[in-house]
Structures are given as C-alpha cells and as structure tokens.
Design a protein around this motif. Structure first.
Motif, short mmCIF file in Angstrom:
data_model
loop_
_atom_site.label_atom_id
_atom_site.label_comp_id
_atom_site.label_asym_id
_atom_site.label_seq_id
_atom_site.Cartn_x
_atom_site.Cartn_y
_atom_site.Cartn_z
N ASN A 78 -48.10 12.37 7.67
CA ASN A 78 -47.72 13.22 6.55
C ASN A 78 -48.45 12.82 5.28
OD1 ASN A 78 -45.68 15.46 6.38
ND2 ASN A 78 -44.70 14.15 7.90
N VAL A 79 -48.50 11.51 5.02
CA VAL A 79 -49.18 11.05 3.81
C VAL A 79 -50.69 11.24 3.95
CG1 VAL A 79 -49.52 9.09 2.25
CG2 VAL A 79 -47.31 9.42 3.37
N ALA A 80 -51.18 11.09 5.19
CA ALA A 80 -52.62 11.24 5.41
C ALA A 80 -53.05 12.71 5.37
CB ALA A 80 -53.00 10.64 6.76
N PHE A 81 -52.07 13.62 5.52
CA PHE A 81 -52.39 15.05 5.66
C PHE A 81 -53.29 15.60 4.55
CE2 PHE A 81 -51.27 19.52 4.99
CZ PHE A 81 -51.60 20.05 6.23
N HIS A 96 -56.31 2.74 4.72
CA HIS A 96 -56.01 1.88 3.57
C HIS A 96 -55.24 2.66 2.51
CE1 HIS A 96 -58.17 -1.14 5.43
NE2 HIS A 96 -59.33 -1.13 4.78
N LEU A 97 -55.72 3.87 2.21
CA LEU A 97 -55.08 4.66 1.16
C LEU A 97 -53.62 4.97 1.50
CD1 LEU A 97 -57.79 7.24 0.05
CD2 LEU A 97 -56.50 5.69 -1.41
N VAL A 98 -53.40 5.37 2.75
CA VAL A 98 -52.04 5.73 3.14
C VAL A 98 -51.12 4.52 3.02
CG1 VAL A 98 -50.60 6.41 5.08
CG2 VAL A 98 -52.74 7.60 4.67
N LEU A 99 -51.60 3.38 3.49
CA LEU A 99 -50.75 2.19 3.42
C LEU A 99 -50.46 1.80 1.97
CD1 LEU A 99 -51.85 -0.11 6.36
CD2 LEU A 99 -50.12 1.67 6.26
N LEU A 102 -47.89 4.25 0.62
CA LEU A 102 -46.57 3.96 1.17
C LEU A 102 -46.02 2.67 0.59
CD1 LEU A 102 -46.93 5.01 4.92
CD2 LEU A 102 -45.38 5.98 3.23
N GLU A 103 -46.89 1.69 0.35
CA GLU A 103 -46.46 0.43 -0.27
C GLU A 103 -45.85 0.71 -1.65
OE1 GLU A 103 -46.50 -2.59 0.95
OE2 GLU A 103 -46.05 -3.77 -0.85
N ALA A 104 -46.49 1.64 -2.37
CA ALA A 104 -46.02 1.96 -3.72
C ALA A 104 -44.59 2.49 -3.71
CB ALA A 104 -46.95 2.97 -4.38
N VAL A 105 -44.21 3.20 -2.64
CA VAL A 105 -42.84 3.71 -2.60
C VAL A 105 -41.96 2.83 -1.71
CG1 VAL A 105 -43.51 6.09 -3.03
CG2 VAL A 105 -43.33 5.29 -0.68
N GLY A 106 -42.51 1.70 -1.26
CA GLY A 106 -41.71 0.72 -0.52
C GLY A 106 -41.44 1.10 0.92
N LEU A 107 -42.25 1.96 1.51
CA LEU A 107 -41.95 2.42 2.87
C LEU A 107 -43.10 2.17 3.84
CD1 LEU A 107 -40.04 5.76 2.22
CD2 LEU A 107 -39.11 3.59 2.98
N ARG A 108 -43.89 1.11 3.55
CA ARG A 108 -45.01 0.83 4.44
C ARG A 108 -44.50 0.54 5.85
NH1 ARG A 108 -47.43 -3.96 5.07
NH2 ARG A 108 -46.28 -4.76 3.30
N GLY A 109 -43.33 -0.10 5.92
CA GLY A 109 -42.76 -0.44 7.23
C GLY A 109 -42.26 0.76 8.01
N ALA A 110 -42.11 1.91 7.34
CA ALA A 110 -41.53 3.07 8.02
C ALA A 110 -42.61 4.04 8.48
CB ALA A 110 -40.57 3.80 7.07
N ARG A 111 -43.89 3.57 8.51
CA ARG A 111 -44.98 4.52 8.70
C ARG A 111 -44.96 5.22 10.06
NH1 ARG A 111 -47.78 -0.41 8.43
NH2 ARG A 111 -48.85 -1.08 10.33
N LEU A 128 -43.03 11.73 -2.05
CA LEU A 128 -43.67 11.28 -3.29
C LEU A 128 -45.00 10.61 -2.98
CD1 LEU A 128 -43.59 10.86 -6.31
CD2 LEU A 128 -42.15 8.85 -5.97
N ALA A 129 -44.99 9.76 -1.95
CA ALA A 129 -46.24 9.09 -1.55
C ALA A 129 -47.30 10.14 -1.20
CB ALA A 129 -45.99 8.17 -0.37
N ARG A 130 -46.85 11.21 -0.51
CA ARG A 130 -47.79 12.25 -0.13
C ARG A 130 -48.29 13.01 -1.36
NH1 ARG A 130 -45.78 17.11 3.67
NH2 ARG A 130 -44.74 17.66 1.73
N ALA A 131 -47.37 13.24 -2.31
CA ALA A 131 -47.76 13.99 -3.51
C ALA A 131 -48.79 13.23 -4.34
CB ALA A 131 -46.52 14.31 -4.35
N ILE A 132 -48.74 11.88 -4.31
CA ILE A 132 -49.71 11.12 -5.11
C ILE A 132 -50.94 10.74 -4.30
CG2 ILE A 132 -48.03 10.18 -6.75
CD1 ILE A 132 -48.13 7.57 -5.10
N ALA A 133 -51.01 11.20 -3.05
CA ALA A 133 -52.12 10.79 -2.18
C ALA A 133 -53.47 11.14 -2.79
CB ALA A 133 -51.98 11.43 -0.80
N LEU A 134 -53.56 12.30 -3.42
CA LEU A 134 -54.86 12.73 -3.98
C LEU A 134 -54.96 12.42 -5.47
CD1 LEU A 134 -55.29 16.17 -2.20
CD2 LEU A 134 -56.70 14.17 -1.85
#
Lengths: 244, 264
Positions: A78-81, A96-99, A102-111, A128-134
């Motif tokens: 989803n974040v990579a989309f 790298h970007l996705v991780l 996800l780290e920024a929103v504290g959910l790297r472990g839930a990937r 939110l992580a997806r919205a800031i992806a770009l």
C-alpha cells in the motif's frame, strides 16, 4: 478562505456542514456550482484531466476517514503503491523509502499485515505513511480523530504536528474534535451550512463573542443550534395521532 | 383530488423515465471512458493477468460441470426423439449444433453473469463505499485505468474462452452418453459431426455471440459497481441488477443475433 503554506489550518464545524465536500473541492473530485479553488497558483477546476492528475501527484496527499487502504495489498505494498505508479525507482530504493515512511509512523514492524488485520488507528497511520510517500506539499486530513481511542488519537495528533514541521508541509485538517484540533492548528476556520462563521487562531476563537462558536467549542446541547430537529409543536403532533 | 393523484402518478412516471435515460447516458459515457483507458493495460499487463485469473480461471469449474451435464442431457433427449424415426445416428449432429449455435454461448453467458459478473459488481462497489476509488484518484492514479479497464478486458477475453471450453466438454459429455449408454458407434458420432457442422456458420457464429455476450455482461457489471449507491443496500441492489440485467441482455441479444445469423 486562505490556506497558508507550511501551516496547520483546521476547518471545523458540525457534521454535515460540507467540510469533507470542501476537501473534495480542493482535490478536484467535485466541481463547485460557484466560485473557484486555487492550489499552488492553479485553478483546480479549469485544469484538464491530465493536468489535474499532475497537480495531485505534485502537491496533494489526502488522508481519508476510513484510511482507504487498498484491501488486496499488504501494508508494505500500500505504501509502495504511489511510488511504483509514479516513479521509476528501482525496487531497492522503493524498499528503503517504504520502510522509512513506515518507521515515521511507527509501523515498520507491521509491514506484512493486510489492511483487514489493522486496528482503525493503525490503518490511518498506514494511510498517512502512504500519503507522505511522494512528499506532497500539502496533506488534507478528513476527520483524522473520529472514532479513535485516546492513545491512537494522541499518536495521530503528534504525527500530524511533527510531520508538518519536519517535512515543511501544509496541512489542512477537517475535524469536529475541538480539543485535539485546537492543540495543533495554527489557524481555524469554523464553518456551518457551507459558510465561514468565524476564523482565527485557536486563542482568538476561544474568546469569540459569537454564541454559536461558544456552543460549538463548549459542546453545549442547546443554544443557537437547537437540540430539536425542526418539527411541528409536540402538542399538535400528539393530537394528530388521536384524530386518526 | 383525483386529478391531483393522477398528476402525481404522471410525474412519477416521467421522473423514472428520465432516470432511466440518465443511466443509459452515464453507462455509455462510462463505456467510452473504459475504451479510452484500455491502452494503459499495455503498461501494466500484470493487472490483466490477475483479473483473467479471477474472472476466468475461477469460473472454470462451474463451466466444466454445467457443460458436462448439459451435453449429457441433450444426448439423452435427442436419442428419445430421434430413435422413433430411426435417425439415432444423427444424435451427434443435434447435440453439436445446439451446443455450438445456442447453448454454449447462452449458458456460459448466464453462468458468467451469475458467478463473475456479480463478484465484479460487489468488488468495485465495495471499493467505492470504502473510499478506495477516491483514495486512488487523490493519489493521482486513475481508477478507470487501474481498476475498471483490466477487469473489463479480462471479462471480454474470458467469456469466449470459457464458451469454447463449455462447448468442448458438452460435446464430450454427449459423446460419452451416446456411445457408452445408448450404443451409438464412435465413428458414426464423429463422422456425422464432421460432415454436417460448418466451421464458419456454426462454430464461428457461436463464438461471435459469446464475444458480444461477454462485452455486454462485463460492461453492465463494472458500470453497476462503479455507479452503485455506496451503502450496503445500494450494493446489494447493484449486484442483483447485474445478474438480472446481464442475464436478460444475454437472452435478448441471443434472439437478435440468431435472427441475423441463421435466418434465411
């Protein structure tokens, strides 16, 4: 109504007054009957479809109330989309970007989880992580706090505030949660029935003389906004039942 | 009083009629947008492959089972009629012509509308009600290109393929009943078919029918999903409409196409 660059602007008002509609107008998903919307100097509703999609890609991110995650993709995908759709980055860079996002929103472990396995608060953080992806210039938040437990709410407040300053973004928060919104907003517009009733910093609004604003901010049951939905007098309604 | 009621009725009819035309218009514009979005699939062929799996491969089992039984029943019924005239050797002709010209495309169309069409509508409708489509738009990804076009094309490709599989298995079912149960010689079965069935006028016409049916069914299915009222009730109604309108469209078009293809 002006939304300043780099600031957190809140749009508040009771349910059904057109707050979400306003966001959809800014995003170009709805067309206004009258008036214009300018984003980054461009009139959103005068653009061709290609130009509108370019504008969205360049400047806007939006966080929907439900999260709007794609249910057939994992959190990671989803974040990579948006990255996969709009960039030609190699998979390593996307990883790298996705991780990092996800780290920024504290959910790297839930990937590796699927959206159905997330709680409401987690889904919103992934969104939110997806919205800031770009790295958009502006993010629009549609009711980010609704239906959240106090902890998730605190997390979201912190995230919105921190991201706004860390990434130098413009944030537009649509909400009716008075406390949370006032704590992070630089400027607030209060709207009702599609009109701006009052605007100002949270401090200015607190000392507003408008009875309507005071009722809204204080959460009072009766006041300028009546407790009863418009109806015929109670006695008439009851008598009518007797006549039938 | 009566005049007033009559006026209300008339107004309601007018309102409904306008709504119908409005929907037809939206449906046509929608189809136009789908066709414009089709080239995008060249950039993302994996989307099409995935949908071919969902609408095609997953519909295969019901097509196989239905085809087998239709062929078997047809052979039995044909035998009962033909044996009175001593024409039981023509059983393969009756089975193959009914399957190739009519039952193959029509049955596959009806089954596809019920199995894959309803699933498409429900899936797209649910994406709409959970804001996934709006979310995609705001991420500057056009849902017409990413969601609708691959599903549409997959359906248009899948239905003729499923139809040909249905035809093959139905004829095999008929062959099995005719030779094993009714004592027709294998050679007679195949040679009667070979001599009397024409590749173009029988098989190709059947395939053209299936292409038309597939096109119309997926068009209805994706439009109903995209256009549904995003509530649980609206979604249920849209899914029902897909199956009902899809099936009726198949039957109605079948009559028109048969009249065009086979009338002398």
């Amino acid at each position: 109504m002006d939304i300043e660059r780099g600031k957190v602007t809140a749009i508040m008002g009771p349910s059904g007054t057109g707050k979400t509609t306003l966001l959809k107008l800014i995003g170009g998903q709805l067309k206004p009957d009258a008036g214009t919307v300018h984003v980054d100097g461009e009139n959103v509703h005068k653009l061709s479809q290609t130009a509108l999609y370019n504008l969205r890609r360049r400047t806007m991110g939006m966080l929907f109330q439900s999260g709007a995650l794609l249910t057939d993709l994992s959190v990671y995908d989803n974040v990579a989309f948006p990255l996969r759709e709009h960039t030609k980055l190699p998979e390593v860079a996307i990883h790298h970007l996705v991780l990092l996002k996800l780290e920024a929103v504290g959910l790297r472990g839930a990937r590796d989880l699927m959206p159905a396995e997330l709680s409401g608060g987690m889904a919103r953080r992934v969104a939110l992580a997806r919205a800031i992806a770009l790295d958009p210039q502006m993010i629009m938040f549609d009711e980010p706090f609704t239906g959240q437990d106090p902890i998730s709410m605190g997390v979201l407040v912190k995230l919105i505030h921190d991201m706004n300053y860390a990434l130098g973004m413009t944030s537009v928060v649509v909400s009716h949660d008075v406390g949370e919104t006032s704590s992070i907003a630089d400027f607030i517009y209060v709207i009702s029935d599609g009109k701006v009733i009052q605007s100002g910093t949270p401090m200015e609004l607190k000392h507003s003389k408008s009875a309507w604003v005071q009722q809204f901010l204080g959460g009072v049951a009766d006041g300028p906004v009546p407790f009863h939905f418009a109806a015929a007098p109670l006695m008439d309604d009851l008598m009518q039942g007797e006549n039938q | 009083m009566i005049g007033e009621k009559f006026g209300d009725k008339l107004q309601a009819i007018g309102h409904r009629t306008l709504n119908r035309f409005n929907r037809v218009g939206r449906g046509s514009l929608f189809l136009w947008q789908i066709l414009l979005s089709l080239p995008y699939i060249m950039q993302r062929p994996v989307l099409l492959v995935r949908q071919l799996y969902y609408v095609g491969v997953q519909t295969l089992l019901i097509i196989l089972v239905a085809g087998l039984f239709v062929g078997m029943v047809l052979a039995l019924q044909a035998y009962i009629v033909l044996v009175d005239f001593g024409a039981e050797d023509s059983i393969s002709l009756m089975v193959s012509l009914s399957i190739l010209r009519e039952l193959g495309p029509v049955f596959t169309g009806l089954l596809f509308a019920g199995r894959a069409g309803s699933a498409l509508t429900a899936e797209i409708g649910l994406m709409k009600s959970t804001e996934q489509l709006s979310g995609m738009e705001m991420m500057a990804v056009n849902p017409m290109q990413y969601i609708i076009a691959p599903r549409f094309l997959a359906g248009v490709i899948a239905v003729p393929l499923l139809t040909s599989i249905f035809m093959a298995i139905a004829i095999l079912g008929g062959f099995f009943v005719a030779t094993e149960m009714l004592g027709i010689y294998e050679g007679v079965f195949w040679s009667q078919m070979q001599v009397n069935v024409d590749f173009y006028s029988d098989l190709m016409n059947g395939m053209i029918k299936s292409l038309v049916f597939g096109f119309v069914i997926v068009w209805i299915a994706v439009f109903e999903g995209y256009d549904c009222i995003p509530t649980s009730e609206g979604l249920g109604q849209a899914t029902t409409r897909t199956v009902v309108h899809g099936s009726l469209a198949v039957l109605g078009l079948d009559f028109i196409l048969t009249a065009l293809m086979f009338s002398v």
